[in-house]
Design a protein around this motif. Structure first.
Motif, PDB file in Angstrom:
ATOM      1  N   ARG A 260       0.820  -1.218   0.000  1.00 32.37           N
ATOM      2  CA  ARG A 260       0.000   0.000   0.000  1.00 32.37           C
ATOM      3  C   ARG A 260       0.848   1.260   0.000  1.00 32.37           C
ATOM      4  N   ILE A 261       1.942   1.224   0.774  1.00 29.81           N
ATOM      5  CA  ILE A 261       2.791   2.405   0.845  1.00 29.81           C
ATOM      6  C   ILE A 261       3.481   2.663  -0.490  1.00 29.81           C
ATOM      7  N   GLN A 262       3.798   1.596  -1.222  1.00 25.58           N
ATOM      8  CA  GLN A 262       4.395   1.772  -2.545  1.00 25.58           C
ATOM      9  C   GLN A 262       3.386   2.372  -3.519  1.00 25.58           C
ATOM     10  N   PHE A 263       2.143   1.887  -3.466  1.00 24.02           N
ATOM     11  CA  PHE A 263       1.110   2.433  -4.344  1.00 24.02           C
ATOM     12  C   PHE A 263       0.905   3.913  -4.058  1.00 24.02           C
ATOM     13  N   ALA A 264       0.886   4.268  -2.761  1.00 23.90           N
ATOM     14  CA  ALA A 264       0.747   5.678  -2.394  1.00 23.90           C
ATOM     15  C   ALA A 264       1.930   6.474  -2.920  1.00 23.90           C
ATOM     16  N   GLY A 265       3.118   5.875  -2.880  1.00 20.74           N
ATOM     17  CA  GLY A 265       4.303   6.547  -3.395  1.00 20.74           C
ATOM     18  C   GLY A 265       4.236   6.773  -4.893  1.00 20.74           C
ATOM     19  N   LEU A 266       3.718   5.794  -5.624  1.00 21.68           N
ATOM     20  CA  LEU A 266       3.588   5.937  -7.072  1.00 21.68           C
ATOM     21  C   LEU A 266       2.614   7.059  -7.428  1.00 21.68           C
ATOM     22  N   VAL A 267       1.514   7.130  -6.692  1.00 20.17           N
ATOM     23  CA  VAL A 267       0.545   8.206  -6.919  1.00 20.17           C
ATOM     24  C   VAL A 267       1.178   9.557  -6.582  1.00 20.17           C
ATOM     25  N   ALA A 268       1.879   9.608  -5.453  1.00 19.42           N
ATOM     26  CA  ALA A 268       2.535  10.856  -5.048  1.00 19.42           C
ATOM     27  C   ALA A 268       3.578  11.293  -6.068  1.00 19.42           C
ATOM     28  N   ALA A 269       4.288  10.322  -6.646  1.00 17.72           N
ATOM     29  CA  ALA A 269       5.290  10.644  -7.665  1.00 17.72           C
ATOM     30  C   ALA A 269       4.632  11.289  -8.876  1.00 17.72           C
ATOM     31  N   ALA A 270       3.512  10.726  -9.325  1.00 17.72           N
ATOM     32  CA  ALA A 270       2.809  11.282 -10.480  1.00 17.72           C
ATOM     33  C   ALA A 270       2.325  12.702 -10.201  1.00 17.72           C
ATOM     34  N   VAL A 271       1.756  12.908  -9.013  1.00 21.04           N
ATOM     35  CA  VAL A 271       1.275  14.250  -8.654  1.00 21.04           C
ATOM     36  C   VAL A 271       2.444  15.222  -8.524  1.00 21.04           C
TER      37      VAL A 271
END
Length: 285
Positions: A260-271
């Motif tokens: 989950r933390i990786q998925f959140a990181g991927l979203v944060a990277a895109a933003v």
């Protein structure tokens, strides 16, 4: 243009790390690094005339310093991953590679707009999140401290690579990059010989190892071109998002689950990248 080139550098770095990681499991990381650096050197020698320029002492000296940073960063990272905790070493190295060039850029007079600052902060947080999803074996406190020390050293080494290449500039073509490649290859090969490591190529693994090396030098070339079009503070942070590319490849190719933390990181990277792009043309205020 700078953000696009930096993003392509991140894709190349992440792809190189993914391939190198797979091959390293079979023949060891040092051999992969030496062969990859040699392959990258050949590529640079081939395309060197295309970019023109001539060797000069100051830019070449920055190139040698960049090679030293690459050597220290790579060796510290692999040592840390092998002896410490992966979810300690990787985030520290990633944050160092992103944050230290930002500080250097500010010290050199770079100024970012509010959106770009927000994007940089979010991107650094994304690096931590993506890397923190990695699983490491349980270790004692001494080994954890080793992981911290090696992670910090790796981040500092990669940051030195980024800053030195930016300071070398693009006026002398690829000569500074060639100096970095030669010095890094010489240092890695010398380290291998001094420690008695086997550096003989494995024929079956050679194509993948060469591919990792070519992608690695392509990433550095794209980074250098990006610094010619934009601020070090932005280019280094976007380039340092390469762990997200490695994670995505692991999911797509190896079917690895995403924490989950990786998925959140991927979203944060895109933003974060979107904010950087939207603020790139706005003056600092």
């Amino acid at each position: 243009m700078a953000v696009l080139l930096a993003f392509l550098a991140a894709v190349s770095y992440g792809s190189s790390d993914f391939i190198a990681g797979l091959v390293s499991r079979r023949i060891g990381p040092l051999l992969v690094l030496v062969i990859g650096q040699a392959a990258g050197l050949v590529l640079l020698l081939v395309i060197l005339p295309v970019f023109g320029g001539a060797p000069a002492v100051r830019p070449m000296a920055w190139g040698v310093l960049a090679g030293a940073g690459a050597t220290v960063g790579t060796l510290a990272l692999y040592r840390g991953l092998g002896t410490g905790r992966m979810n300690v070493v990787a985030p520290l190295s990633g944050v160092g590679a992103a944050a230290l060039p930002v500080l250097a850029g500010v010290a050199l007079g770079e100024r970012l707009g509010a959106r770009s600052v927000a994007g940089v902060v979010l991107a650094i947080a994304a690096i931590v999140a993506v890397c923190s999803g990695a699983r490491g074996r349980r270790t004692d406190r001494v080994t954890e401290r080793l992981g911290v020390r090696e992670g910090l050293a790796a981040g500092a080494g990669f940051a030195l690579l980024f800053v030195a290449l930016q300071r070398a500039g693009t006026d002398n073509g690829l000569w500074p990059l060639l100096a970095a490649q030669v010095s890094a290859l010489a240092a890695l090969a010398s380290f291998g010989l001094a420690t008695g490591r086997r550096l003989r190529p494995v024929r079956a693994e050679l194509p993948a190892t060469v591919a990792a090396g070519l992608l690695g030098v392509t990433a550095v070339l794209l980074f250098v071109l990006a610094t010619g079009h934009g601020l070090l503070s932005i280019v280094a942070v976007v380039t340092a998002l390469y762990p997200a590319v490695t994670v995505l490849l692991a999911v797509a190719v190896l079917r690895e689950p995403v924490a989950r933390i990786q998925f959140a990181g991927l979203v944060a990277a895109a933003v974060g990248v979107a904010l950087i792009v939207s603020g790139a043309d706005r003056p600092a205020g």
